[in-house]
Design an enzyme around this catalytic site. Structure first.
Site, PDB file in Angstrom:
ATOM      1  N   ALA A 127       0.796  -1.214   0.043  1.00  0.00           N
ATOM      2  CA  ALA A 127      -0.100  -0.007  -0.034  1.00  0.00           C
ATOM      3  C   ALA A 127       0.867   1.360   0.061  1.00  0.00           C
ATOM      4  O   ALA A 127       1.940   1.203   0.520  1.00  0.00           O
ATOM      5  CB  ALA A 127      -1.011  -0.231   1.444  1.00  0.00           C
ATOM      6  N   MET A 128       0.276   2.249  -0.209  1.00  0.00           N
ATOM      7  CA  MET A 128       1.219   3.447  -0.748  1.00  0.00           C
ATOM      8  C   MET A 128       1.466   3.982   0.802  1.00  0.00           C
ATOM      9  O   MET A 128       2.524   4.940   0.547  1.00  0.00           O
ATOM     10  CB  MET A 128       0.409   4.600  -1.421  1.00  0.00           C
ATOM     11  N   ARG A 129       0.808   3.823   1.605  1.00  0.00           N
ATOM     12  CA  ARG A 129       1.358   4.360   2.969  1.00  0.00           C
ATOM     13  C   ARG A 129       2.683   3.634   3.583  1.00  0.00           C
ATOM     14  O   ARG A 129       3.409   4.078   4.486  1.00  0.00           O
ATOM     15  CB  ARG A 129       0.191   4.071   4.143  1.00  0.00           C
ATOM     16  N   TYR A 130       3.147   2.567   2.750  1.00  0.00           N
ATOM     17  CA  TYR A 130       4.223   1.778   3.238  1.00  0.00           C
ATOM     18  C   TYR A 130       5.418   2.236   2.569  1.00  0.00           C
ATOM     19  O   TYR A 130       6.729   2.027   2.771  1.00  0.00           O
ATOM     20  CB  TYR A 130       3.968   0.517   3.480  1.00  0.00           C
ATOM     21  N   THR A 131       5.220   2.491   1.139  1.00  0.00           N
ATOM     22  CA  THR A 131       6.222   2.625   0.270  1.00  0.00           C
ATOM     23  C   THR A 131       6.794   3.936   0.106  1.00  0.00           C
ATOM     24  O   THR A 131       6.005   4.944   0.504  1.00  0.00           O
ATOM     25  CB  THR A 131       5.873   2.032  -1.263  1.00  0.00           C
TER      26      THR A 131
END
Length: 916
Positions: A127-131
């Site tokens: 998910a974009m919150r992790y990358t």
């Protein structure tokens, strides 16, 4: 509801206009289609980007998310993009970011990602919150000089921001990274290419704008995919480059490793896969084919890929041919895949299909515009800075007066008015202009009113200059250095001269474009990842067939089949042998020979026609199998039987097919005349009434010919024919009766060397033949042997066999060369013990011999076990026969199979049945 409301609603209803539903749908659909085409699906030919890619890179640039700065959360970038520029879902923007960061999707990644961005197995990104992401270094080259008015900007979706309508990219991104998209009624699919190759093509087009597209194709050659693999064949690639539409065939890259101490087994290792192929699904597909028994040669399949690289291992069963299994994988799985080229792009806002040269030309046109606009911007900036420098010179020349004026002015506005109202001493400005060698007009900024600047009365300040003077502190005013001002002004003058020169000379702009392309190539160029196999093509059935030596058998009843030669082990002379084929009652094997699975079988029939078929297309069976009726394999007429078979690999012009008929007639035709055979066959030889074809062999035009009759006689002559000026056309019909008497008178004379006068003239397929051997009424030809004259010195011998299972081998030299048309000399005794001569062939001391009986029994024996004797000897026992059983055929199995190329045997061919 009030009366006013009612009246208002009534008035609104009266203003409603009727609209055609068809027209409204057409207009709305076209508006939607163009919105998708221009705003979403198709890339711009100039920077190779679709709007979402362009907006992502520009948003990262604005946030200073540079390649050498700290990573930022992907969600931060996604938020900026959808908030400022791209009013769509966050998943669409994040999917774009993920793809731009995948090194298996982009040839040159535009985003440097940190975290899980998916894999070649099709695993989704985190998910974009992790990358986290930042721009790749090469991405800065796409945005270089964007602040210098090099491209046009437009308002964003709500007019609150401005965004670039195209990027001033320094390299042809469209070709380098490719693009794909589906619009309304059209689509685009452009493969990625090597940066070095693409820039080299640009440089060539810069130097020679009229360069032919073929020359550009020679430079770029083929796409270069991020996953490597092999480009297999260039026909579709060249078509795509020339027309905008084509097809790239890709094959995974593999190698073969031995397994075990002795390497008795092999494994196929997949190192690279075609572009856009999902590795996990590829492995799954192979596993499914193995379970379905479509692929039977695989014993184990596993994926050993890790961070060091790809490694998919396919272990094979014992005795499986790795090349054949590999070709099956290419044909049945995505290990071979294709990429459809469809180079549809936006040119001036309109979708167009372009070829390779047009795409490169549009990029160079874009670069020329960018360099021109950048130079204009820098010229404008330099002139502005020069204008400011003149303000400093005026202030320095009049420093006391200016300080006094400012002190006496009650406010800044009045001080500004006083500065603008009068001319000022301009000696320093004049000195700066004199030293620079420029006239005043070249220095003047565009749009400056005529009464401003250096005049006869002095120097009139502009409002910009007056404001700049008023903003200067007293310390700055008193600290002005004349030498520094003059030097700075001189440097500005040099830049202005250079910029004006660039704009006036197109060749200088060309050189700047060249230098920047060379710089990009030096900094980012690399080697190709995808290899090119220019001679590849579609996989034919033949590619899936291993090359094996096969025993081909044809029964008297017309059943044909193949068996591997390895099914038979050599036995001692006189053994019982193995059953070669199950035959029906009163049927027996009459023809046997060895051929490679990839050979053509040229089947010549008793009626003088030719058919051909690949050996691998024949049915393969065991010893207990009858095979398949040959008329189910090739199209035979009623009463037509195969009477001679010739195995060949190619059809060269300098080779011939030599024919012999039962009545002793011979003829030769160029082998190339048979390379295009129709399904119903073609005519090979014209036969006299009652005659039929016995044998056919491939010759080189100067071979020795031996004919053997059932009465035990043989004749040897040379086929060589020396053409003279009086000869008729080679393909004319040859009258067989004309010179028979003349030939008979000299036929039995010794002829040690081929003269070229008594040979066999080449003729066309439709002609008859010449007399090769004179026969009595009960005589017929049963075997034909051909060989090069020097074979006599090679140690090969003539082996003859009779119907009752006897045979012998005799040196070739014992058969002296005669003129054609004679009665021949004794080859073997054909008395009551031996029976008629049934077959003859050439053998070597170390060869094996295959013998076949009318009962379908086959024995393989060593030639060295057969005694060598003279021509008149009766011979020795070759095979034990049951009562009523006869020997019908034999075939040499050479120690070196290549020795068979000059010899052929077709024996014991039966006469055609008489018509009722």
């Amino acid at each position: 509801m009030t009366d006013a409301t009612i009246r208002h609603d009534h008035k609104f209803a009266l203003e409603t206009l009727p609209v055609s539903l068809e027209d409204e749908m057409r207009k709305s659909y076209l508006d939607y289609a163009m919105s998708v085409i221009v705003g979403r699906a198709l890339p711009d030919v100039r920077d190779g980007l679709k709007p979402v890619h362009r907006r992502v890179l520009y948003a990262m640039h604005e946030l200073k998310n540079n390649w050498n700065a700290a990573y930022k959360k992907s969600a931060r970038i996604v938020g900026d993009v959808i908030g400022k520029y791209h009013p769509h879902g966050d998943s669409a923007v994040y999917d774009t970011i993920v793809r731009m960061a995948q090194n298996f999707a982009m040839r040159y990644v535009l985003i440097d990602g940190q975290g899980n961005f998916g894999s070649v197995d099709g695993l989704a990104a985190a998910a974009m919150r992790y990358t986290e992401i930042r721009m790749a270094k090469i991405s800065h080259e796409m945005l270089a000089d964007i602040e210098e008015e090099t491209v046009n900007f437009g308002p964003n979706y709500d007019g609150s921001e401005h965004e670039p309508l195209v990027l001033p990219t320094r390299f042809p991104t469209l070709l380098v990274n490719g693009s794909s998209g589906i619009a309304v009624g059209m689509a685009t699919n452009i493969p990625p290419h090597n940066l070095t190759d693409t820039i080299n093509a640009c440089l060539r087009l810069l130097d020679e704008p009229k360069t032919e597209i073929d020359e550009l194709i020679d430079i770029i050659q083929a796409p270069d995919f991020p996953t490597g693999a092999t480009i297999y064949g260039l026909g579709g690639v060249r078509e795509g480059y020339k027309t905008g539409r084509g097809r790239v065939v890709m094959r995974g890259k593999t190698h073969i490793e031995p397994i075990g101490k002795n390497g008795e087994r092999e494994r196929i290792v997949i190192d690279e896969i075609p572009y856009q192929v999902n590795k996990a699904k590829l492995v799954e597909k192979i596993g499914d084919l193995v379970r379905e028994k479509t692929l039977e040669g695989i014993s184990e399949l596993r994926d050993e890929s890790d961070k060091s690289g790809m490694r998919v291992v396919i272990e094979l069963k014992r005795n499986e041919n790795a090349e054949v299994v590999l070709n099956q994988l290419y044909k049945l799985t995505p290990l071979q895949d294709s990429f459809g080229i469809n180079m549809v792009v936006l040119v001036d806002g309109q979708p167009r299909l372009l070829n390779l040269k047009q795409i490169l030309s549009e990029f160079l046109r874009h670069r020329r515009e960018v360099v021109t606009r950048r130079t204009l911007f820098r010229l404008k900036k330099a002139r502005h800075e020069g204008h400011i420098a003149e303000r400093k010179a005026v202030a320095l020349s009049n420093i006391d007066e200016i300080i006094k004026l400012i002190k006496e002015s009650p406010n800044a506005a009045e001080a500004k008015e006083k500065l603008l109202a009068r001319p000022w001493a301009s000696s320093l400005v004049e000195e700066m202009l004199t030293r620079s060698g420029l006239d005043l007009e070249m220095m003047r900024p565009e749009g400056l009113v005529a009464n401003i600047g250096l005049k006869k009365q002095g120097y009139y300040l502009s409002e910009i200059q007056a404001d700049a003077i008023l903003r200067m502190s007293l310390r700055n005013l008193t600290g002005l250095d004349q030498k520094e001002i003059i030097e700075s002004y001189k440097n500005l003058m040099g830049k202005i001269i250079d910029f004006v020169d660039i704009l006036s000379k197109p060749e200088r702009i060309t050189q700047i474009i060249r230098d920047e392309l060379e710089e990009i190539k030096t900094n980012y160029g690399d080697e190709r990842r995808s290899e090119i196999n220019p001679f590849g093509g579609d996989i034919a059935d033949e590619d899936l067939i291993p090359q094996r030596e096969m025993v081909v058998t044809l029964t008297h009843g017309g059943y044909i089949k193949t068996q591997p030669t390895t099914d038979y082990q050599a036995q001692r002379r006189g053994g019982r042998g193995k059953q070669a084929a199950a035959t029906k009652d009163e049927d027996f094997i009459e023809t046997l020979f060895v051929a490679n699975t990839h050979d053509y079988l040229m089947c010549f029939t008793n009626l003088g026609k030719c058919h051909w078929i690949k050996v691998y297309k024949l049915p393969e069976g065991g010893r207990n199998s009858r095979g398949r009726p040959i008329n189910n394999v090739i199209q035979l007429e009623e009463g037509e039987k195969v009477s001679a078979i010739l195995a060949v690999r190619e059809f060269p012009e300098d080779q011939y097919v030599f024919f012999a008929t039962a009545q002793g007639m011979v003829k030769k035709v160029q082998l190339s005349a048979f390379k295009n055979v129709r399904a119903q066959g073609i005519k090979a030889i014209a036969l006299k009434e009652g005659d039929y074809l016995v044998g056919a062999a491939q010759t080189g035009g100067a071979d020795d010919i031996m004919l053997f009759s059932n009465l035990g006689k043989a004749i040897r002559f040379n086929e060589y024919w020396e053409k003279s000026g009086n000869d008729e056309a080679e393909d004319a019909d040859i009258e067989t009766e004309i010179s028979d008497d003349l030939e008979d008178e000299t036929a039995d004379n010794e002829n040690t060397l081929p003269s070229g006068k008594n040979g066999v003239r080449p003729s066309g397929r439709g002609s008859g033949g010449l007399r090769g051997m004179r026969l009595p009424a009960d005589g017929k030809i049963v075997s034909l042997i051909t060989f090069a004259p020097e074979t006599e010195e090679s140690g090969l011998q003539v082996l003859t066999a009779t119907a009752n299972g006897y045979g012998k081998r005799t040196p070739i030299a014992d058969y002296s060369r005669k003129n054609k048309g004679g009665q021949g000399s004794i080859a073997i005794n054909t008395g009551e013990r031996n029976g008629d001569l049934v077959a003859a062939t050439l053998v070597g001391e170390t060869d094996d011999l295959m013998l076949i009986t009318s009962g379908g029994v086959l024995i393989r024996t060593k030639v060295e076990q057969i005694r060598e004797t003279g021509r008149a000897a009766a011979g020795v026992k070759l095979i034990n026969l049951d009562e009523g059983e006869t020997l019908v055929s034999l075939e040499r199995v050479a120690e070196d199979e290549s020795e068979l190329s000059g010899a052929s045997v077709i024996s014991n061919v039966t006469e055609p049945e008489a018509e009722n």
